[in-house]
Write a protein that holds these residues in place. Structure first.
Motif, PDB file in Angstrom:
ATOM      1  N   GLY A  60       0.799  -1.212   0.000  1.00 44.98           N
ATOM      2  CA  GLY A  60       0.000   0.000   0.000  1.00 44.98           C
ATOM      3  C   GLY A  60       0.833   1.263   0.000  1.00 44.98           C
ATOM      4  O   GLY A  60       1.998   1.268  -0.394  1.00 44.98           O
ATOM      5  N   ASP A  61       0.212   2.358   0.461  1.00 48.56           N
ATOM      6  CA  ASP A  61       0.856   3.672   0.473  1.00 48.56           C
ATOM      7  C   ASP A  61       1.248   4.137   1.865  1.00 48.56           C
ATOM      8  O   ASP A  61       1.963   5.126   2.000  1.00 48.56           O
ATOM      9  CB  ASP A  61      -0.093   4.715  -0.134  1.00 48.56           C
ATOM     10  N   ILE A  62       0.769   3.450   2.896  1.00 44.60           N
ATOM     11  CA  ILE A  62       1.009   3.849   4.284  1.00 44.60           C
ATOM     12  C   ILE A  62       1.616   2.668   5.035  1.00 44.60           C
ATOM     13  O   ILE A  62       1.106   1.557   4.955  1.00 44.60           O
ATOM     14  CB  ILE A  62      -0.313   4.252   4.987  1.00 44.60           C
ATOM     15  N   ILE A  63       2.689   2.932   5.777  1.00 42.80           N
ATOM     16  CA  ILE A  63       3.276   1.893   6.631  1.00 42.80           C
ATOM     17  C   ILE A  63       2.631   2.021   8.013  1.00 42.80           C
ATOM     18  O   ILE A  63       2.810   3.038   8.686  1.00 42.80           O
ATOM     19  CB  ILE A  63       4.800   2.051   6.767  1.00 42.80           C
ATOM     20  N   PRO A  64       1.873   0.999   8.422  1.00 38.58           N
ATOM     21  CA  PRO A  64       1.256   1.067   9.754  1.00 38.58           C
ATOM     22  C   PRO A  64       2.257   0.630  10.829  1.00 38.58           C
ATOM     23  O   PRO A  64       3.256  -0.025  10.523  1.00 38.58           O
ATOM     24  CB  PRO A  64       0.108   0.064   9.647  1.00 38.58           C
ATOM     25  N   PRO A  65       1.991   0.965  12.095  1.00 37.37           N
ATOM     26  CA  PRO A  65       2.852   0.488  13.173  1.00 37.37           C
ATOM     27  C   PRO A  65       2.696  -1.026  13.356  1.00 37.37           C
ATOM     28  O   PRO A  65       1.778  -1.644  12.807  1.00 37.37           O
ATOM     29  CB  PRO A  65       2.353   1.257  14.397  1.00 37.37           C
ATOM     30  N   ASP A  66       3.573  -1.616  14.147  1.00 35.15           N
ATOM     31  CA  ASP A  66       3.583  -3.066  14.347  1.00 35.15           C
ATOM     32  C   ASP A  66       2.278  -3.604  14.932  1.00 35.15           C
ATOM     33  O   ASP A  66       1.966  -4.775  14.746  1.00 35.15           O
ATOM     34  CB  ASP A  66       4.747  -3.480  15.249  1.00 35.15           C
ATOM     35  N   SER A  67       1.521  -2.748  15.613  1.00 29.13           N
ATOM     36  CA  SER A  67       0.269  -3.213  16.224  1.00 29.13           C
ATOM     37  C   SER A  67      -0.866  -3.356  15.198  1.00 29.13           C
ATOM     38  O   SER A  67      -1.969  -3.746  15.562  1.00 29.13           O
ATOM     39  CB  SER A  67      -0.153  -2.280  17.356  1.00 29.13           C
ATOM     40  N   PRO A  69      -0.553  -5.318  12.052  1.00 33.05           N
ATOM     41  CA  PRO A  69       0.201  -6.117  11.084  1.00 33.05           C
ATOM     42  C   PRO A  69      -0.559  -6.496   9.815  1.00 33.05           C
ATOM     43  O   PRO A  69       0.068  -6.816   8.804  1.00 33.05           O
ATOM     44  CB  PRO A  69       0.585  -7.369  11.873  1.00 33.05           C
ATOM     45  N   LEU A  70      -1.876  -6.452   9.834  1.00 37.39           N
ATOM     46  CA  LEU A  70      -2.659  -6.863   8.661  1.00 37.39           C
ATOM     47  C   LEU A  70      -3.204  -5.692   7.852  1.00 37.39           C
ATOM     48  O   LEU A  70      -3.852  -5.895   6.825  1.00 37.39           O
ATOM     49  CB  LEU A  70      -3.822  -7.759   9.098  1.00 37.39           C
ATOM     50  N   LEU A  71      -2.961  -4.470   8.295  1.00 37.11           N
ATOM     51  CA  LEU A  71      -3.555  -3.298   7.657  1.00 37.11           C
ATOM     52  C   LEU A  71      -2.768  -2.856   6.426  1.00 37.11           C
ATOM     53  O   LEU A  71      -1.555  -2.670   6.482  1.00 37.11           O
ATOM     54  CB  LEU A  71      -3.631  -2.136   8.648  1.00 37.11           C
ATOM     55  N   VAL A  72      -3.484  -2.685   5.314  1.00 38.63           N
ATOM     56  CA  VAL A  72      -2.922  -2.166   4.067  1.00 38.63           C
ATOM     57  C   VAL A  72      -3.803  -0.992   3.638  1.00 38.63           C
ATOM     58  O   VAL A  72      -5.014  -1.154   3.491  1.00 38.63           O
ATOM     59  CB  VAL A  72      -2.891  -3.242   2.960  1.00 38.63           C
ATOM     60  N   ILE A  73      -3.188   0.173   3.455  1.00 38.92           N
ATOM     61  CA  ILE A  73      -3.945   1.367   3.072  1.00 38.92           C
ATOM     62  C   ILE A  73      -3.423   1.917   1.756  1.00 38.92           C
ATOM     63  O   ILE A  73      -2.237   2.204   1.620  1.00 38.92           O
ATOM     64  CB  ILE A  73      -3.857   2.461   4.152  1.00 38.92           C
ATOM     65  N   GLU A  74      -4.334   2.059   0.808  1.00 37.13           N
ATOM     66  CA  GLU A  74      -4.065   2.772  -0.437  1.00 37.13           C
ATOM     67  C   GLU A  74      -4.710   4.149  -0.294  1.00 37.13           C
ATOM     68  O   GLU A  74      -5.838   4.260   0.190  1.00 37.13           O
ATOM     69  CB  GLU A  74      -4.670   2.043  -1.639  1.00 37.13           C
ATOM     70  N   ALA A  75      -3.993   5.196  -0.702  1.00 34.91           N
ATOM     71  CA  ALA A  75      -4.501   6.563  -0.609  1.00 34.91           C
ATOM     72  C   ALA A  75      -4.434   7.229  -1.977  1.00 34.91           C
ATOM     73  O   ALA A  75      -3.377   7.242  -2.607  1.00 34.91           O
ATOM     74  CB  ALA A  75      -3.681   7.354   0.414  1.00 34.91           C
ATOM     75  N   LYS A  76      -5.548   7.775  -2.425  1.00 37.16           N
ATOM     76  CA  LYS A  76      -5.645   8.403  -3.744  1.00 37.16           C
ATOM     77  C   LYS A  76      -6.215   9.803  -3.609  1.00 37.16           C
ATOM     78  O   LYS A  76      -7.214  10.010  -2.921  1.00 37.16           O
ATOM     79  CB  LYS A  76      -6.558   7.588  -4.677  1.00 37.16           C
ATOM     80  N   HIS A  77      -5.590  10.772  -4.278  1.00 36.90           N
ATOM     81  CA  HIS A  77      -6.091  12.149  -4.310  1.00 36.90           C
ATOM     82  C   HIS A  77      -6.158  12.575  -5.773  1.00 36.90           C
ATOM     83  O   HIS A  77      -5.131  12.648  -6.448  1.00 36.90           O
ATOM     84  CB  HIS A  77      -5.162  13.071  -3.529  1.00 36.90           C
ATOM     85  N   TYR A  78      -7.357  12.854  -6.237  1.00 38.91           N
ATOM     86  CA  TYR A  78      -7.563  13.225  -7.637  1.00 38.91           C
ATOM     87  C   TYR A  78      -8.423  14.473  -7.735  1.00 38.91           C
ATOM     88  O   TYR A  78      -9.182  14.792  -6.812  1.00 38.91           O
ATOM     89  CB  TYR A  78      -8.219  12.072  -8.418  1.00 38.91           C
ATOM     90  N   GLY A  79      -8.326  15.139  -8.851  1.00 39.89           N
ATOM     91  CA  GLY A  79      -9.071  16.373  -9.064  1.00 39.89           C
ATOM     92  C   GLY A  79     -10.504  16.149  -9.478  1.00 39.89           C
ATOM     93  O   GLY A  79     -11.376  16.962  -9.190  1.00 39.89           O
ATOM     94  N   GLU A  80     -10.777  15.041 -10.170  1.00 41.13           N
ATOM     95  CA  GLU A  80     -12.122  14.794 -10.677  1.00 41.13           C
ATOM     96  C   GLU A  80     -12.538  13.359 -10.395  1.00 41.13           C
ATOM     97  O   GLU A  80     -11.698  12.469 -10.293  1.00 41.13           O
ATOM     98  CB  GLU A  80     -12.171  15.038 -12.186  1.00 41.13           C
ATOM     99  N   PHE A  81     -13.838  13.178 -10.291  1.00 43.48           N
ATOM    100  CA  PHE A  81     -14.386  11.853 -10.029  1.00 43.48           C
ATOM    101  C   PHE A  81     -15.808  11.816 -10.582  1.00 43.48           C
ATOM    102  O   PHE A  81     -16.548  12.787 -10.470  1.00 43.48           O
ATOM    103  CB  PHE A  81     -14.394  11.564  -8.520  1.00 43.48           C
ATOM    104  N   ARG A  82     -16.213  10.703 -11.146  1.00 45.75           N
ATOM    105  CA  ARG A  82     -17.543  10.578 -11.765  1.00 45.75           C
ATOM    106  C   ARG A  82     -18.589  10.156 -10.728  1.00 45.75           C
ATOM    107  O   ARG A  82     -19.077   9.029 -10.735  1.00 45.75           O
ATOM    108  CB  ARG A  82     -17.485   9.604 -12.923  1.00 45.75           C
ATOM    109  N   TRP A  83     -18.939  11.112  -9.850  1.00 48.38           N
ATOM    110  CA  TRP A  83     -19.944  10.843  -8.822  1.00 48.38           C
ATOM    111  C   TRP A  83     -21.273  10.458  -9.452  1.00 48.38           C
ATOM    112  O   TRP A  83     -22.006   9.650  -8.886  1.00 48.38           O
ATOM    113  CB  TRP A  83     -20.134  12.065  -7.917  1.00 48.38           C
ATOM    114  N   ASN A  84     -21.581  11.035 -10.610  1.00 47.20           N
ATOM    115  CA  ASN A  84     -22.865  10.727 -11.248  1.00 47.20           C
ATOM    116  C   ASN A  84     -22.947   9.239 -11.602  1.00 47.20           C
ATOM    117  O   ASN A  84     -23.993   8.622 -11.445  1.00 47.20           O
ATOM    118  CB  ASN A  84     -23.093  11.600 -12.485  1.00 47.20           C
ATOM    119  N   HIS A  85     -21.867   8.647 -12.047  1.00 47.45           N
ATOM    120  CA  HIS A  85     -21.877   7.206 -12.348  1.00 47.45           C
ATOM    121  C   HIS A  85     -22.099   6.400 -11.071  1.00 47.45           C
ATOM    122  O   HIS A  85     -22.867   5.432 -11.066  1.00 47.45           O
ATOM    123  CB  HIS A  85     -20.557   6.782 -13.004  1.00 47.45           C
TER     124      HIS A  85
END
Length: 167
Positions: A60-67, A69-85
């Motif tokens: 993922g994009d974030i390293i979690p602390p040792d407590s 161990p199973l967490l994986v986080i992807e983080a996305k920041h974009y200017g546009e998104f198709r909310w209507n869809h």
């Protein structure tokens, strides 16, 4: 937006998520240096040559602390998104791509979260309910659940910590 500005926006959001989680849990979360799927997707074979600790540092994009161990986080920041869809129950290719990236970054036992920020529109967290037990949500997209970013953490903070520490 130029490629450099877009990458900087992504890195800034990754740092923002890491800082938010660090403050909330009072444990150190940090963005993955040079994030970009070092072991995700087609690079998954690299996992065979890494220790468990090294592997965790590149999911993922974030390293979690040792407590967490199973967490994986992807983080996305974009200017546009198709909310209507999304609102009309239609496929959102951009979101499908982000989901696939989160799936590819996680091993079978991992618990992944996709944190998304759309400029001047808001933030949300999306996850696979088959990997998480009873997280509170408001909306569904295909087989996934999602909710506003702040509400997600307010309602699921303790569950995320507990479930990220056990399979």
């Amino acid at each position: 937006m130029s490629g450099t500005k877009s990458k900087n926006k992504g890195k800034t959001y990754e740092r923002d998520v890491a800082n938010f989680l660090t403050e909330m849990y009072q444990e150190s979360f940090t963005r993955v240096p040079h994030s970009g799927a070092y072991i995700g997707g087609q690079n998954f074979v690299r996992i065979d040559n890494l220790s468990e600790g090294q592997t965790r540092g590149f999911k993922g994009d974030i390293i979690p602390p040792d407590s967490f161990p199973l967490l994986v986080i992807e983080a996305k920041h974009y200017g546009e998104f198709r909310w209507n869809h999304l609102a009309l129950g239609q496929d959102v290719k951009q979101l499908d791509d982000w989901i696939q990236q989160a799936v590819d970054s996680a091993e079978d036992k991992d618990k992944w979260l996709l944190c998304v920020k759309i400029t001047r529109q808001g933030e949300f967290v999306l996850w696979d309910p088959k990997r998480w037990n009873s997280l509170k949500y408001k909306q569904k997209y295909k087989k996934y659940h999602y909710i506003d970013y702040n509400t997600f953490w307010e309602q699921n903070k303790d569950a995320v910590k507990q479930q990220s520490n056990s399979g």
